[in-house]
Design a protein around this motif. Structure first.
Motif, PDB file in Angstrom:
ATOM      1  N   ARG A  68       0.835  -1.211   0.000  1.00 32.12           N
ATOM      2  CA  ARG A  68       0.000   0.000   0.000  1.00 32.12           C
ATOM      3  C   ARG A  68       0.862   1.251   0.000  1.00 32.12           C
ATOM      4  NH1 ARG A  68      -2.857   2.924   4.018  1.00 32.12           N
ATOM      5  NH2 ARG A  68      -2.003   1.584   5.648  1.00 32.12           N
ATOM      6  N   TYR A  69       1.930   1.247   0.779  1.00 29.78           N
ATOM      7  CA  TYR A  69       2.833   2.391   0.807  1.00 29.78           C
ATOM      8  C   TYR A  69       3.535   2.553  -0.541  1.00 29.78           C
ATOM      9  CZ  TYR A  69       2.431   2.692   5.940  1.00 29.78           C
ATOM     10  OH  TYR A  69       1.978   2.852   7.226  1.00 29.78           O
ATOM     11  N   PHE A  70       3.975   1.426  -1.112  1.00 25.56           N
ATOM     12  CA  PHE A  70       4.662   1.488  -2.402  1.00 25.56           C
ATOM     13  C   PHE A  70       3.764   2.098  -3.468  1.00 25.56           C
ATOM     14  CE2 PHE A  70       4.803  -0.660  -6.530  1.00 25.56           C
ATOM     15  CZ  PHE A  70       5.985  -0.141  -7.021  1.00 25.56           C
ATOM     16  N   VAL A  71       2.511   1.678  -3.534  1.00 24.29           N
ATOM     17  CA  VAL A  71       1.600   2.195  -4.563  1.00 24.29           C
ATOM     18  C   VAL A  71       1.406   3.699  -4.397  1.00 24.29           C
ATOM     19  CG1 VAL A  71      -0.798   2.152  -5.367  1.00 24.29           C
ATOM     20  CG2 VAL A  71       0.416   0.011  -4.985  1.00 24.29           C
ATOM     21  N   ALA A  72       1.291   4.167  -3.174  1.00 27.59           N
ATOM     22  CA  ALA A  72       1.125   5.613  -2.957  1.00 27.59           C
ATOM     23  C   ALA A  72       2.330   6.382  -3.489  1.00 27.59           C
ATOM     24  CB  ALA A  72       0.917   5.899  -1.473  1.00 27.59           C
ATOM     25  N   ALA A  88       4.499   5.308  -5.754  1.00 27.54           N
ATOM     26  CA  ALA A  88       4.592   5.103  -7.198  1.00 27.54           C
ATOM     27  C   ALA A  88       3.609   5.992  -7.952  1.00 27.54           C
ATOM     28  CB  ALA A  88       4.338   3.636  -7.529  1.00 27.54           C
ATOM     29  N   GLU A  89       2.460   6.237  -7.373  1.00 26.78           N
ATOM     30  CA  GLU A  89       1.466   7.076  -8.047  1.00 26.78           C
ATOM     31  C   GLU A  89       1.756   8.559  -7.867  1.00 26.78           C
ATOM     32  OE1 GLU A  89      -2.324   3.973  -7.968  1.00 26.78           O
ATOM     33  OE2 GLU A  89      -2.283   5.636  -6.549  1.00 26.78           O
ATOM     34  N   GLU A  90       2.295   8.930  -6.730  1.00 32.43           N
ATOM     35  CA  GLU A  90       2.602  10.342  -6.481  1.00 32.43           C
ATOM     36  C   GLU A  90       3.980  10.732  -7.015  1.00 32.43           C
ATOM     37  OE1 GLU A  90       0.528  12.465  -5.332  1.00 32.43           O
ATOM     38  OE2 GLU A  90      -1.052  11.148  -4.559  1.00 32.43           O
ATOM     39  N   LEU A  91       4.906   9.754  -7.062  1.00 42.16           N
ATOM     40  CA  LEU A  91       6.313  10.001  -7.408  1.00 42.16           C
ATOM     41  C   LEU A  91       6.885  11.138  -6.564  1.00 42.16           C
ATOM     42  CD1 LEU A  91       6.332   9.490 -11.287  1.00 42.16           C
ATOM     43  CD2 LEU A  91       7.123   7.915  -9.489  1.00 42.16           C
ATOM     44  N   ASN A  92       6.469  11.118  -5.305  1.00 40.37           N
ATOM     45  CA  ASN A  92       6.928  12.125  -4.348  1.00 40.37           C
ATOM     46  C   ASN A  92       6.648  11.572  -2.953  1.00 40.37           C
ATOM     47  OD1 ASN A  92       6.324  14.516  -2.450  1.00 40.37           O
ATOM     48  ND2 ASN A  92       7.404  15.502  -4.161  1.00 40.37           N
ATOM     49  N   PHE A  93       7.689  11.401  -2.141  1.00 35.39           N
ATOM     50  CA  PHE A  93       7.511  10.787  -0.833  1.00 35.39           C
ATOM     51  C   PHE A  93       6.697  11.666   0.113  1.00 35.39           C
ATOM     52  CE2 PHE A  93      10.615   7.885  -2.392  1.00 35.39           C
ATOM     53  CZ  PHE A  93      10.522   6.733  -1.617  1.00 35.39           C
ATOM     54  N   SER A  94       6.871  12.976   0.020  1.00 35.51           N
ATOM     55  CA  SER A  94       6.128  13.865   0.907  1.00 35.51           C
ATOM     56  C   SER A  94       4.634  13.816   0.603  1.00 35.51           C
ATOM     57  CB  SER A  94       6.659  15.301   0.755  1.00 35.51           C
ATOM     58  OG  SER A  94       5.924  16.185   1.575  1.00 35.51           O
ATOM     59  N   ARG A  95       4.264  13.897  -0.694  1.00 41.26           N
ATOM     60  CA  ARG A  95       2.848  13.836  -1.046  1.00 41.26           C
ATOM     61  C   ARG A  95       2.258  12.465  -0.702  1.00 41.26           C
ATOM     62  NH1 ARG A  95       4.513  16.529  -5.863  1.00 41.26           N
ATOM     63  NH2 ARG A  95       4.330  14.568  -7.026  1.00 41.26           N
ATOM     64  N   SER A 118       9.522   6.111   4.101  1.00 45.13           N
ATOM     65  CA  SER A 118      10.792   5.821   3.423  1.00 45.13           C
ATOM     66  C   SER A 118      11.392   4.506   3.925  1.00 45.13           C
ATOM     67  CB  SER A 118      11.780   6.971   3.656  1.00 45.13           C
ATOM     68  OG  SER A 118      11.289   8.178   3.096  1.00 45.13           O
ATOM     69  N   ARG A 119      11.297   4.275   5.233  1.00 40.61           N
ATOM     70  CA  ARG A 119      11.835   3.020   5.786  1.00 40.61           C
ATOM     71  C   ARG A 119      11.072   1.818   5.239  1.00 40.61           C
ATOM     72  NH1 ARG A 119      12.141   6.130  10.585  1.00 40.61           N
ATOM     73  NH2 ARG A 119      10.183   5.220  11.357  1.00 40.61           N
ATOM     74  N   ALA A 120       9.756   1.941   5.121  1.00 43.59           N
ATOM     75  CA  ALA A 120       8.949   0.826   4.621  1.00 43.59           C
ATOM     76  C   ALA A 120       9.298   0.510   3.168  1.00 43.59           C
ATOM     77  CB  ALA A 120       7.464   1.155   4.751  1.00 43.59           C
ATOM     78  N   VAL A 124      11.779  11.485  -8.305  1.00 49.82           N
ATOM     79  CA  VAL A 124      11.602  10.075  -7.988  1.00 49.82           C
ATOM     80  C   VAL A 124      10.978   9.432  -9.214  1.00 49.82           C
ATOM     81  CG1 VAL A 124      10.424   8.394  -6.523  1.00 49.82           C
ATOM     82  CG2 VAL A 124      11.266  10.533  -5.535  1.00 49.82           C
ATOM     83  N   THR A 125      11.623   8.390  -9.724  1.00 48.38           N
ATOM     84  CA  THR A 125      11.081   7.679 -10.892  1.00 48.38           C
ATOM     85  C   THR A 125      11.075   6.176 -10.611  1.00 48.38           C
ATOM     86  OG1 THR A 125      13.267   7.561 -11.936  1.00 48.38           O
ATOM     87  CG2 THR A 125      11.849   9.427 -12.539  1.00 48.38           C
ATOM     88  N   LEU A 126      10.169   5.488 -11.270  1.00 46.13           N
ATOM     89  CA  LEU A 126      10.080   4.038 -11.115  1.00 46.13           C
ATOM     90  C   LEU A 126      11.123   3.348 -11.978  1.00 46.13           C
ATOM     91  CD1 LEU A 126       6.220   3.685 -11.196  1.00 46.13           C
ATOM     92  CD2 LEU A 126       7.658   2.790  -9.369  1.00 46.13           C
ATOM     93  N   THR A 127      11.756   2.338 -11.434  1.00 50.61           N
ATOM     94  CA  THR A 127      12.642   1.477 -12.216  1.00 50.61           C
ATOM     95  C   THR A 127      11.762   0.481 -12.990  1.00 50.61           C
ATOM     96  OG1 THR A 127      12.787  -0.181 -10.483  1.00 50.61           O
ATOM     97  CG2 THR A 127      14.386   1.634 -10.419  1.00 50.61           C
ATOM     98  N   PRO A 128      12.331  -0.275 -13.932  1.00 49.18           N
ATOM     99  CA  PRO A 128      11.537  -1.326 -14.596  1.00 49.18           C
ATOM    100  C   PRO A 128      10.908  -2.298 -13.601  1.00 49.18           C
ATOM    101  CG  PRO A 128      13.548  -0.923 -15.819  1.00 49.18           C
ATOM    102  CD  PRO A 128      13.659  -0.109 -14.571  1.00 49.18           C
ATOM    103  N   ALA A 129      11.645  -2.658 -12.551  1.00 50.78           N
ATOM    104  CA  ALA A 129      11.073  -3.539 -11.530  1.00 50.78           C
ATOM    105  C   ALA A 129       9.914  -2.855 -10.811  1.00 50.78           C
ATOM    106  CB  ALA A 129      12.146  -3.943 -10.526  1.00 50.78           C
ATOM    107  N   GLY A 130      10.048  -1.556 -10.551  1.00 53.48           N
ATOM    108  CA  GLY A 130       8.971  -0.812  -9.905  1.00 53.48           C
ATOM    109  C   GLY A 130       7.730  -0.747 -10.763  1.00 53.48           C
ATOM    110  N   LEU A 131       7.918  -0.533 -12.065  1.00 51.18           N
ATOM    111  CA  LEU A 131       6.774  -0.506 -12.980  1.00 51.18           C
ATOM    112  C   LEU A 131       6.050  -1.845 -12.982  1.00 51.18           C
ATOM    113  CD1 LEU A 131       8.249   1.475 -16.003  1.00 51.18           C
ATOM    114  CD2 LEU A 131       6.269   2.147 -14.619  1.00 51.18           C
ATOM    115  N   ALA A 132       6.818  -2.930 -13.000  1.00 50.31           N
ATOM    116  CA  ALA A 132       6.202  -4.258 -12.980  1.00 50.31           C
ATOM    117  C   ALA A 132       5.441  -4.494 -11.681  1.00 50.31           C
ATOM    118  CB  ALA A 132       7.263  -5.330 -13.179  1.00 50.31           C
ATOM    119  N   LEU A 133       6.034  -4.071 -10.554  1.00 53.64           N
ATOM    120  CA  LEU A 133       5.383  -4.277  -9.269  1.00 53.64           C
ATOM    121  C   LEU A 133       4.124  -3.432  -9.138  1.00 53.64           C
ATOM    122  CD1 LEU A 133       5.303  -5.534  -6.471  1.00 53.64           C
ATOM    123  CD2 LEU A 133       6.767  -3.664  -5.666  1.00 53.64           C
TER     124      LEU A 133
END
Length: 280
Positions: free
Chosen positions: A10-14, A16-23, A36-38, A58-67
């Protein structure tokens, strides 16, 4: 233990969709450091880098896009499972069925009438839903069943075909292709076509069939439509032409994969008893 936790997805998706840790932290209602720790913990569990980070982006890697695609599916499946279990805990809860307005909604009313006459059938709530919403509503548990019309994402669903309609090409009056009495799908390749919200493509975004016909009439796109829609909406600014060798427009009843509810099975039975004319 290297098993991925639901919270981490759930944290990862947030992020990945925002591409910003603060938002993403604001969206989740948590502070940024634990977020960030999670994410770092998830990367260690998977032994991959999910994001490329620098001081600005912040950008997704190929592995991030797949996940991201898989994680969204897991979260949706879990939301649907949670809703279905909560409803199952209350035996009097009505079965929720949905379809978009038009032919599918008419079929749904007929099926519901047949279903409610069967012995032991629970009550039904009919939800008239928007353009291309039905599959998502079944996956995330807002509906128990839906009548689906293409296009839709079938992942996570079980389906039975109920009815088929030939496809027609809807063209603006005066379009060069209107000179032909029939068309082939290849004739429409490369032309702008209406697309649903969030879909990629050169055509205009539409939210329902009425808007689809408007953009065709205005000359902004051509479209593939079922014959019943063409028959129901003759217009001076649109010409309909039959399509040779086109896959039919199929209306199917759908429910969540693995859902073995007796009420769902009874509703599917009612649907097939009324609409059993689709060949295997």
């Amino acid at each position: 233990m290297n098993e991925v936790e639901f919270r981490e997805l759930r944290y990862f998706v947030a992020v990945a969709e925002e591409l910003n840790f603060s938002r993403a932290a604001d969206r989740l209602g948590i502070a940024q450091p634990p977020l960030s720790r999670a994410v770092r913990q998830l990367e260690r569990r998977l032994d991959v880098r999910l994001f490329d980070r620098d001081t600005r982006t912040v950008t997704l890697t190929p592995a991030g896009l797949a996940l991201l695609d898989e994680a969204r599916h897991v979260l949706t499946t879990m939301a649907g499972l949670t809703r279905r279990i909560r409803r199952a805990a209350h035996p009097g809860t009505p079965l929720r069925v949905t379809a978009k307005a038009g032919m599918a909604a008419g079929m749904l009313r007929a099926i519901t009438g047949h279903y409610t006459a069967l012995p032991g059938a629970p009550a039904v709530d009919i939800l008239v839903s928007g353009y291309r919403e039905q599959a998502a509503m079944v996956r995330d548990g807002r509906a128990d069943l839906a009548l689906l019309t293409p296009p839709y994402e079938a992942r996570g669903l079980e389906l039975e075909a109920l009815a088929e309609e030939p496809r027609m090409a809807a063209l603006p009056t005066g379009h060069p292709l209107t000179r032909h009495p029939t068309l082939h799908p290849a004739d429409l390749e490369g032309l702008p076509m209406p697309r649903g919200p969030g879909e990629d493509g050169p055509g205009p975004v539409v939210h329902d069939s009425a808007q689809l016909l408007e953009v065709v009439g205005l000359g902004q796109a051509v479209a593939l439509v079922p014959r019943y829609l063409a028959d129901a909406h003759p217009r001076p600014d649109i010409v309909y032409r039959p399509l040779r060798d086109a896959d039919p427009y199929t209306i199917s009843v759908a429910w969540a994969e693995g859902n073995r509810s007796q009420a769902v099975a009874l509703f599917v039975r009612a649907a097939l008893e009324l609409y059993a004319d689709v060949p295997d």
